[in-house]
Motif scaffolding. Structure first.
Motif, PDB file in Angstrom:
ATOM      1  N   UNK A 287       0.845  -1.184   0.000  1.00  0.00           N
ATOM      2  CA  UNK A 287       0.000   0.000   0.000  1.00  0.00           C
ATOM      3  C   UNK A 287       0.882   1.236   0.000  1.00  0.00           C
ATOM      4  N   UNK A 288       0.306   2.311  -0.493  1.00  0.00           N
ATOM      5  CA  UNK A 288       0.967   3.611  -0.449  1.00  0.00           C
ATOM      6  C   UNK A 288       0.061   4.580   0.270  1.00  0.00           C
ATOM      7  N   UNK A 289       0.661   5.485   1.008  1.00  0.00           N
ATOM      8  CA  UNK A 289      -0.126   6.504   1.709  1.00  0.00           C
ATOM      9  C   UNK A 289      -0.800   7.408   0.686  1.00  0.00           C
ATOM     10  N   UNK A 290      -2.049   7.748   0.960  1.00  0.00           N
ATOM     11  CA  UNK A 290      -2.778   8.674   0.094  1.00  0.00           C
ATOM     12  C   UNK A 290      -2.748  10.086   0.677  1.00  0.00           C
TER      13      UNK A 290
ATOM     14  N   UNK B 194      -6.010  16.164   7.257  1.00  0.00           N
ATOM     15  CA  UNK B 194      -5.564  15.080   6.387  1.00  0.00           C
ATOM     16  C   UNK B 194      -5.218  15.748   5.066  1.00  0.00           C
ATOM     17  N   UNK B 195      -3.922  15.760   4.754  1.00  0.00           N
ATOM     18  CA  UNK B 195      -3.426  16.467   3.577  1.00  0.00           C
ATOM     19  C   UNK B 195      -3.073  15.440   2.505  1.00  0.00           C
ATOM     20  N   UNK B 196      -3.743  15.551   1.367  1.00  0.00           N
ATOM     21  CA  UNK B 196      -3.516  14.594   0.290  1.00  0.00           C
ATOM     22  C   UNK B 196      -2.070  14.587  -0.184  1.00  0.00           C
ATOM     23  N   UNK B 197      -1.599  13.419  -0.586  1.00  0.00           N
ATOM     24  CA  UNK B 197      -0.262  13.267  -1.174  1.00  0.00           C
ATOM     25  C   UNK B 197      -0.213  14.026  -2.499  1.00  0.00           C
ATOM     26  N   UNK B 198       0.993  14.340  -2.937  1.00  0.00           N
ATOM     27  CA  UNK B 198       1.185  15.164  -4.134  1.00  0.00           C
ATOM     28  C   UNK B 198       0.543  14.592  -5.391  1.00  0.00           C
TER      29      UNK B 198
ATOM     30  N   UNK C 277      -7.134  19.533   1.558  1.00  0.00           N
ATOM     31  CA  UNK C 277      -7.050  19.385   3.012  1.00  0.00           C
ATOM     32  C   UNK C 277      -8.426  19.082   3.597  1.00  0.00           C
ATOM     33  N   UNK C 278      -8.500  17.980   4.318  1.00  0.00           N
ATOM     34  CA  UNK C 278      -9.707  17.574   5.035  1.00  0.00           C
ATOM     35  C   UNK C 278      -9.432  17.767   6.518  1.00  0.00           C
TER      36      UNK C 278
ATOM     37  N   UNK D  92       2.128  13.498  11.291  1.00  0.00           N
ATOM     38  CA  UNK D  92       3.015  12.748  10.407  1.00  0.00           C
ATOM     39  C   UNK D  92       2.522  11.352  10.053  1.00  0.00           C
ATOM     40  N   UNK D  93       1.394  10.940  10.605  1.00  0.00           N
ATOM     41  CA  UNK D  93       0.870   9.597  10.349  1.00  0.00           C
ATOM     42  C   UNK D  93       0.471   9.428   8.886  1.00  0.00           C
ATOM     43  N   UNK D  94       0.918   8.343   8.237  1.00  0.00           N
ATOM     44  CA  UNK D  94       0.489   8.064   6.866  1.00  0.00           C
ATOM     45  C   UNK D  94      -0.959   7.572   6.847  1.00  0.00           C
ATOM     46  N   UNK D  95      -1.781   8.163   5.987  1.00  0.00           N
ATOM     47  CA  UNK D  95      -3.182   7.779   5.830  1.00  0.00           C
ATOM     48  C   UNK D  95      -3.275   6.817   4.650  1.00  0.00           C
ATOM     49  N   UNK D  96      -3.920   5.670   4.883  1.00  0.00           N
ATOM     50  CA  UNK D  96      -4.053   4.645   3.850  1.00  0.00           C
ATOM     51  C   UNK D  96      -5.338   4.785   3.045  1.00  0.00           C
ATOM     52  N   UNK D  97      -6.404   5.281   3.686  1.00  0.00           N
ATOM     53  CA  UNK D  97      -7.679   5.443   2.990  1.00  0.00           C
ATOM     54  C   UNK D  97      -8.605   6.323   3.811  1.00  0.00           C
TER      55      UNK D  97
END
Length: 138
Positions: A5-8, A30-34, A108-109, A119-124
């Motif tokens: 998986x990759x962080x979203x 929750x800031x979306x990846x680039x 940004x949510x 800094x936590x990676x969000x998966x979904x």
């Protein structure tokens, strides 16, 4: 079986410590990846809550529990299997929280009650819908 998986997105939060309590009043972003644009969040503002899956990245993999433990390290409490509790030192270190949507602005949510540190990676991220919840879970 191995899954990749990759962080979203990434969590931006005033909480930087791994304390287990008092998350209800915490607002986090929750800031979306680039590689995601703001259209990924279109429609979320129509909901009151989201479910957020995230990687508890600061949990030491060597401390992951695969059996039973005393919740909150309370020896006076009975042993409970890791899948019978919501402890963070679990296999795959995946967290799941239902959080209140405060606002959606571009990529940004902002949510309230997300128990993930800065800094936590969000998966979904999924909108909360009562009709998908177990009866009586709302």
């Amino acid at each position: 079986m191995k899954a990749e998986m990759s962080a979203i997105a990434t969590v931006r939060s005033p909480r930087k410590d791994l304390t287990d309590d008092f998350w209800g009043a915490v607002d986090a972003q929750i800031v979306l990846a680039d590689d995601f644009d703001e259209t990924a969040f279109y429609g979320l503002s129509d909901f009151s809550h989201v479910e957020v899956l995230f990687l508890m990245h600061r949990v030491d993999p060597a401390k992951v529990e695969k059996g039973a433990r005393h919740p909150r390290e309370r020896q006076d409490w009975p042993l409970v299997g890791i899948f019978g509790q919501r402890g963070k030192a679990r296999p795959n270190r995946i967290g799941l929280t239902r959080a209140t949507i405060v606002r959606v602005e571009g990529r940004v949510l902002t949510v309230r009650g997300l128990d993930a540190i800065d800094g936590t990676p969000v998966l979904d991220v999924k909108p909360w819908m009562d009709e998908f919840a177990p009866t009586g879970a709302t």
